[in-house]
Write an enzyme that holds these catalytic residues in place. Sequence first.
Site, PDB file in Angstrom:
ATOM      1  N   ASP A  89      -6.032 -12.497   1.523  1.00  0.00           N
ATOM      2  CA  ASP A  89      -6.841 -11.684   0.384  1.00  0.00           C
ATOM      3  C   ASP A  89      -7.423 -12.810  -0.605  1.00  0.00           C
ATOM      4  OD1 ASP A  89      -8.415  -9.875  -0.746  1.00  0.00           O
ATOM      5  OD2 ASP A  89      -6.617  -8.400  -1.457  1.00  0.00           O
ATOM      6  N   ASP A 265      -3.192  -2.947   5.548  1.00  0.00           N
ATOM      7  CA  ASP A 265      -2.000  -3.926   4.785  1.00  0.00           C
ATOM      8  C   ASP A 265      -1.351  -2.998   3.702  1.00  0.00           C
ATOM      9  OD1 ASP A 265      -4.240  -4.550   2.963  1.00  0.00           O
ATOM     10  OD2 ASP A 265      -2.518  -5.141   2.101  1.00  0.00           O
TER      11      ASP A 265
HETATM   12  N1  PRF Z   1     -10.325  -5.537  -2.530  1.00  0.00           N
HETATM   13  C1  PRF Z   1      -9.410  -6.835  -2.442  1.00  0.00           C
HETATM   14  N2  PRF Z   1      -8.182  -6.586  -1.847  1.00  0.00           N
HETATM   15  C2  PRF Z   1      -7.834  -5.382  -2.095  1.00  0.00           C
HETATM   16  C3  PRF Z   1      -8.391  -4.097  -2.635  1.00  0.00           C
HETATM   17  C4  PRF Z   1      -9.881  -4.302  -2.873  1.00  0.00           C
HETATM   18  O1  PRF Z   1     -10.649  -3.567  -3.250  1.00  0.00           O
HETATM   19  C5  PRF Z   1      -7.565  -3.169  -2.491  1.00  0.00           C
HETATM   20  C6  PRF Z   1      -7.772  -1.569  -2.708  1.00  0.00           C
HETATM   21  N3  PRF Z   1      -7.071  -0.674  -2.227  1.00  0.00           N
HETATM   22  C7  PRF Z   1      -6.317  -3.769  -2.151  1.00  0.00           C
HETATM   23  N4  PRF Z   1      -6.338  -4.855  -1.681  1.00  0.00           N
HETATM   24  N5  PRF Z   1     -10.197  -7.937  -2.237  1.00  0.00           N
END
Ligand code: PRF
Length: 371
Positions: A89, A265
């Site tokens: 992420d 995830d």
């Molecule tokens: N954006 C990013 N990571 C995330 C989310 C998002 O909106 C969410 C929302 N459930 C979880 N992880 N970059």
Amino acid sequence: MKFTHLATDGAARLGSLETPHGTVRTPAFMPVGTQAAMKGVHWHEVRETGADIVLSNTYHLMLRPGAERIQKLGGLHAFMGWSGPILTDSGGFQVMSLSELRKVDESGVTFRSHVDGAIVALSPERAVEIQRCLGSDIAMQLDECVALPAETAELDRAMRLSLRWAERCKRAFEPDLASGRALFAIVQGGDDVALRRESARALVDMDFQGYAIGGLAVGEPQETMLAMIEEVAPLLPTDRPRYLMGVGTPDDLVKGVARGIDMFDCVLPTRNGRHGLAYTRCGPVNLKNARHQEDPRPLDPESPCRIAREVPRAYLHHLIRAGEALGAMYLSIVNIAYFQTLMQGLRDAIGAGRFADHAAEVTAAWARGDV
Ligand code: PRF
């Protein structure tokens, strides 16, 4: 990266995603190893649960031990000893949920590090660079996720900012395209249908290798989340993977797959496992509960997971009550294995053209329970 779409059953999709570190069978559930560790679980045990791919986080790793340090040590796969695919992420979501003194502007996000108090800047370009240092198979664009409920103007602003950041991430990622690594875009827009559509259409025009749906499971009811997926999924190209970020419960996964989601995830299996909650074929079991004190039965004699098949509930209850690390380790494995078994069942059902019947059977077993 190559996504092969093998079968559909209604809106549910069976596929296979080839990455530089191996193939991911979809629909897939990615367990979360936030800081380059699946808290208390060895990587070989993660693999044995049937997980093809794991998720890790830019936000944590950039602060400690540092992206350039991991790069020097051969990248995240070599550093942590997981040789399969990794999705990272981009950091924006974790900045908003974990750090203090955060500020969002056109350039990116600035925040105070929870590790040493330093002021850190994360731009779309830096997010791509960090994920390049880590060597993640799938990188995510930097985005801004707004918690719900929220004003339309706020959702509108964050969605448009995320679109501009998507452009910048895409440009920054161009040198990486030849590597086979992928960059996914993230649809935002909260619970506003018009904003969701606009976000999805603009990102599809930019042509990414995959599309995530972000900004859900952030305070809205499940039916709102499902309604947003139903709006967005049909706008996404059928030949690209679709990833619902940070979701969810077993019920969310079944309903997400039914609406065309390929990847998920969530920290639920590991976090809840550490707190004594076991997911089983017959529903969740809270092992802290005194009714397990003298229960010699395992969690599920039919589970493919040895711990779920063999370890007595009374012993798991004792480990959790006594705060033994082994209890958290056992239940994390049981839960990751349950999520993987659930996904395998959904994949098999899509392949056999009996997804709806299978989903109904899975849900009925939870409703019956066993205890
Ligand atoms: N954006 C990013 N990571 C995330 C989310 C998002 O909106 C969410 C929302 N459930 C979880 N992880 N970059």
